[in-house]
Design an enzyme around this catalytic site. Structure first.
Site, PDB file in Angstrom:
ATOM      1  N   CYS A   1       0.832  -1.210   0.000  1.00  0.00           N
ATOM      2  CA  CYS A   1       0.000   0.000   0.000  1.00  0.00           C
ATOM      3  C   CYS A   1       0.869   1.263   0.000  1.00  0.00           C
ATOM      4  CB  CYS A   1      -0.977  -0.035   1.174  1.00  0.00           C
ATOM      5  SG  CYS A   1      -2.396   1.068   0.990  1.00  0.00           S
TER       6      CYS A   1
ATOM      7  N   HIS B   1      -3.920  -5.254  -0.065  1.00  0.00           N
ATOM      8  CA  HIS B   1      -3.562  -5.898   1.202  1.00  0.00           C
ATOM      9  C   HIS B   1      -3.692  -7.408   1.088  1.00  0.00           C
ATOM     10  CE1 HIS B   1      -3.052  -2.421   3.895  1.00  0.00           C
ATOM     11  NE2 HIS B   1      -3.906  -1.836   3.070  1.00  0.00           N
TER      12      HIS B   1
ATOM     13  N   GLU C   1      -2.792  -9.566   3.147  1.00  0.00           N
ATOM     14  CA  GLU C   1      -3.052 -10.124   4.483  1.00  0.00           C
ATOM     15  C   GLU C   1      -4.468  -9.876   4.972  1.00  0.00           C
ATOM     16  OE1 GLU C   1      -3.002  -5.952   5.311  1.00  0.00           O
ATOM     17  OE2 GLU C   1      -1.851  -7.177   3.912  1.00  0.00           O
TER      18      GLU C   1
END
Length: 358
Positions: free
Chosen positions: A242, A323, A325
């Site tokens: 990001c 993202h 995760e």
């Protein structure tokens, strides 16, 4: 029930219902996520913003601390069509103003047409439209928050031990807990360092990988992290997520720019340019890489072709704008962390992948 007012850039004032009292100012943005409201509200990347949920009911599965991505709520205020009592009480306990019973479809449509905008909110028994307009008048732009990293970063090094021997220096520009967990679960020892960490303190860790995290605001305001990348590129493998992708790109000759209304939600489609496969991703960013500099664009957003993945095998760099995760999901791209850790093992034949193997 007490009243509330939402003042929008341009002078429009929308009446609402107060669910958690107070006043707030910030950049008004929206997320399309229909689950994961706890994760969104504790994501440090929402610092200095007012978060609008496009999904009409927020809070239908309660509030559980184990889902949090940090130790507090980060948006300056919350806007929804309907908030449950659980979420409203949580936000009130956190001191974060919250309002509902307004037309969020109209609000989101306005943001899409006019872009993310400054906003002022006043909520509570004594709130007036003038209070909200006063907050709006004093509201800075996101690029004006020149030291926003100090609001979301650790103050000193934290160490999270895995069961392997790979050491990752994670520059905390507002890192989500899930990033640390994803690396530790794969055996890495994660050294979480302040956003303005000095090069000698990184050297003291003697890391196998330098990882720049997500975070809020304009990447141009994270000069210390950019300098770190410039210092260690070519010496240590680099990774970023990001904001981290944006910072790394800027350090390697690239440029970034502010988007009209950003990408925020759990249903952002990303296409890998080598395999042509598309996966769904979670995203939360208002800036993007305009020019990748010395890096190659490897993945793009299906909707607007903005860079979602950057890579350089020569420099040992791999980054993602989204993202991998993400909690509660999707988890289509968790293998990113395997690819990152593979850079610390010369001779490893693992290829850099976009999707989890079937």
């Amino acid at each position: 029930m007490a009243g509330a007012y939402v003042a929008l850039e341009g002078g429009r004032v929308v009446e609402a219902r107060a669910r958690a009292p107070g006043t707030a100012r910030g950049e008004l943005v929206f997320t399309t996520a229909y689950t994961g409201y706890e994760e969104s509200l504790t994501d440090p990347s929402y610092e200095e913003q007012i978060l609008t949920f496009s999904y009409p009911l927020i809070g239908n599965y309660g509030v559980r601390e184990e889902r949090f991505e940090s130790d507090r709520v980060h948006p300056r205020a919350v806007v929804a069509r309907e908030l449950t009592e659980d979420v409203a009480d949580w936000l009130a306990d956190e001191g974060v103003p919250a309002v509902d019973h307004l037309d969020t479809r109209d609000l989101v449509g306005g943001i899409r047409e006019e872009g993310a905008m400054k906003c002022g909110i006043a909520a509570g028994p004594d709130a007036t439209p003038e209070d909200a307009l006063a907050e709006l008048e004093d509201c800075p732009g996101m690029s004006d928050h020149v030291d926003i990293g100090a609001q979301v970063s650790v103050d000193e090094r934290e160490i999270h031990l895995g069961e392997g021997d790979t050491d990752v220096a994670l520059v905390d520009c507002g890192a989500k807990d899930s990033i640390v967990e994803s690396l530790v679960d794969r055996g890495a020892n994660v050294h979480v360092l302040p956003y303005d960490v000095a090069p000698e303190d990184v050297e003291a860790v003697d890391p196998d990988i330098l990882f720049v995290s997500n975070g809020p605001g304009d990447p141009a305001n994270f000069e210390a992290a950019r300098s770190l990348v410039d210092e260690f590129v070519g010496e240590i493998p680099l990774a970023g997520i990001c904001l981290g992708q944006q910072i790394i790109a800027r350090a390697l000759g690239g440029t970034t720019e502010k988007m009209d209304f950003g990408h925020r939600g759990v249903n952002q489609p990303v296409r890998d340019l080598e395999t042509n496969r598309v996966v769904m991703t979670t995203q939360n960013h208002g800036y993007t890489v305009a020019d990748p500099g010395d890096l190659d664009v490897t993945q793009v957003n299906v909707n607007d072709d903005t860079p979602e993945g950057l890579d350089s095998e020569d420099l040992d760099v791999i980054t993602r704008q989204y993202h991998p995760e993400a909690n509660p999901g999707p988890h289509d791209s968790l293998d990113f962390f395997d690819d990152v850790l593979a850079m610390a093992r010369p001779g490893d034949d693992s290829s850099r992948r976009l999707v989890t193997a079937d």
